[in-house]
Design a protein around this motif. Sequence first.
Motif, PDB file in Angstrom:
ATOM      1  N   PHE A  15       0.834  -1.206   0.000  1.00 46.19           N
ATOM      2  CA  PHE A  15       0.000   0.000   0.000  1.00 46.19           C
ATOM      3  C   PHE A  15       0.870   1.258   0.000  1.00 46.19           C
ATOM      4  CE2 PHE A  15      -4.655  -0.621   1.127  1.00 46.19           C
ATOM      5  CZ  PHE A  15      -4.711  -1.925   0.677  1.00 46.19           C
ATOM      6  N   ALA A  16       1.923   1.254   0.836  1.00 46.87           N
ATOM      7  CA  ALA A  16       2.778   2.439   0.962  1.00 46.87           C
ATOM      8  C   ALA A  16       3.549   2.726  -0.315  1.00 46.87           C
ATOM      9  CB  ALA A  16       3.744   2.264   2.128  1.00 46.87           C
ATOM     10  N   ALA A  17       3.772   1.708  -1.112  1.00 47.13           N
ATOM     11  CA  ALA A  17       4.467   1.903  -2.378  1.00 47.13           C
ATOM     12  C   ALA A  17       3.546   2.443  -3.462  1.00 47.13           C
ATOM     13  CB  ALA A  17       5.081   0.576  -2.844  1.00 47.13           C
ATOM     14  N   ALA A  18       2.234   2.256  -3.305  1.00 43.65           N
ATOM     15  CA  ALA A  18       1.305   2.601  -4.384  1.00 43.65           C
ATOM     16  C   ALA A  18       0.440   3.829  -4.088  1.00 43.65           C
ATOM     17  CB  ALA A  18       0.398   1.408  -4.672  1.00 43.65           C
ATOM     18  N   TRP A  19      -0.180   3.873  -2.904  1.00 41.78           N
ATOM     19  CA  TRP A  19      -1.217   4.880  -2.677  1.00 41.78           C
ATOM     20  C   TRP A  19      -0.702   6.316  -2.571  1.00 41.78           C
ATOM     21  CZ3 TRP A  19      -6.075   4.227  -3.829  1.00 41.78           C
ATOM     22  CH2 TRP A  19      -6.582   2.918  -3.897  1.00 41.78           C
ATOM     23  N   PRO A  20       0.454   6.599  -1.981  1.00 45.03           N
ATOM     24  CA  PRO A  20       0.933   7.995  -1.997  1.00 45.03           C
ATOM     25  C   PRO A  20       1.140   8.517  -3.424  1.00 45.03           C
ATOM     26  CG  PRO A  20       2.066   6.760  -0.297  1.00 45.03           C
ATOM     27  CD  PRO A  20       1.293   5.751  -1.104  1.00 45.03           C
ATOM     28  N   GLU A  21       1.617   7.655  -4.321  1.00 47.08           N
ATOM     29  CA  GLU A  21       1.797   8.078  -5.712  1.00 47.08           C
ATOM     30  C   GLU A  21       0.448   8.349  -6.371  1.00 47.08           C
ATOM     31  OE1 GLU A  21       4.144   5.330  -7.924  1.00 47.08           O
ATOM     32  OE2 GLU A  21       5.926   5.572  -6.655  1.00 47.08           O
ATOM     33  N   ARG A  22      -0.549   7.536  -6.055  1.00 52.68           N
ATOM     34  CA  ARG A  22      -1.886   7.751  -6.618  1.00 52.68           C
ATOM     35  C   ARG A  22      -2.491   9.046  -6.110  1.00 52.68           C
ATOM     36  NH1 ARG A  22      -3.650   1.433  -5.618  1.00 52.68           N
ATOM     37  NH2 ARG A  22      -2.402   0.576  -7.332  1.00 52.68           N
ATOM     38  N   GLU A  23      -2.234   9.351  -4.846  1.00 49.19           N
ATOM     39  CA  GLU A  23      -2.718  10.630  -4.302  1.00 49.19           C
ATOM     40  C   GLU A  23      -2.066  11.792  -5.035  1.00 49.19           C
ATOM     41  OE1 GLU A  23      -2.887  13.119  -0.081  1.00 49.19           O
ATOM     42  OE2 GLU A  23      -2.067  11.081  -0.111  1.00 49.19           O
ATOM     43  N   ALA A  34      -0.804  11.833  -8.000  1.00 48.55           N
ATOM     44  CA  ALA A  34      -1.164  11.867  -9.418  1.00 48.55           C
ATOM     45  C   ALA A  34      -2.498  12.559  -9.660  1.00 48.55           C
ATOM     46  CB  ALA A  34      -1.193  10.451  -9.987  1.00 48.55           C
ATOM     47  N   GLY A  35      -3.366  12.564  -8.661  1.00 48.56           N
ATOM     48  CA  GLY A  35      -4.629  13.276  -8.780  1.00 48.56           C
ATOM     49  C   GLY A  35      -5.651  12.635  -9.701  1.00 48.56           C
ATOM     50  N   GLY A  36      -5.566  11.337  -9.904  1.00 48.92           N
ATOM     51  CA  GLY A  36      -6.510  10.633 -10.772  1.00 48.92           C
ATOM     52  C   GLY A  36      -7.820  10.338 -10.068  1.00 48.92           C
ATOM     53  N   ALA A  94      -7.080   7.608  -2.067  1.00 50.19           N
ATOM     54  CA  ALA A  94      -5.671   7.622  -1.667  1.00 50.19           C
ATOM     55  C   ALA A  94      -5.424   8.656  -0.573  1.00 50.19           C
ATOM     56  CB  ALA A  94      -4.795   7.914  -2.880  1.00 50.19           C
ATOM     57  N   ARG A  95      -6.074   9.811  -0.693  1.00 49.88           N
ATOM     58  CA  ARG A  95      -5.917  10.856   0.326  1.00 49.88           C
ATOM     59  C   ARG A  95      -6.497  10.392   1.665  1.00 49.88           C
ATOM     60  NH1 ARG A  95      -8.561  14.285  -2.148  1.00 49.88           N
ATOM     61  NH2 ARG A  95      -6.845  14.909  -3.501  1.00 49.88           N
TER      62      ARG A  95
END
Length: 199
Positions: free
Chosen positions: A55-63, A65-67, A73-74
Amino acid sequence: MRRITAGLFIALDGVVAEPQDWHFPYFNEEMGAAVGEQMGTADTMLFGRTTYEGFAAAWPEREAAGGPDAEMARHFGDVRKIVATRHDIALTWRNSEVLQGDLVAAVTALKQEPGGDIGLSGSVSIVRQLLAAKLIDELHLLIHPIAMRSGMRLFEEAETPLPLTLLRSATFETGVIHTVYGPGEILEGGYEQARESLS
């Protein structure tokens, strides 16, 4: 008392391993709403080490990215995140901490604290232990119409059964069945009782 809810993607044969390899073709708005229902109301998330690192590897990047998934993610970033592990771990995601002490004792105390729901996503080893201790209030299983035929299953072999109570269920257009279980009691009875229900 705070509720603990756990959510898992699961195949027909009970396999929960590597869901990213097989469950995405079944992900639709219905499943998104079910995941949001289970995790979106939690103000605390509980993880095993492997799931946390994923999760820590993926969700901060998704937040960042603003998709379309940035809002979720936020939310994940803002809530308190507790990692149950016996290993050293780099807590790279904001609002993260390591669970101190015995898992069952610590989670029992956590349920007594003020606050909202405590959510788990994945973290199979943690789910198993908390189910055995009857600490999970709702077990959300998104049962996919596919048998993986290999891989880790949710329920291990054990000497005693684990009874559950079906709280609610829904069938999605994709054939996925969303079942929600709570703790149950072992029922008694045999064929003599059952045969009275035969037509």
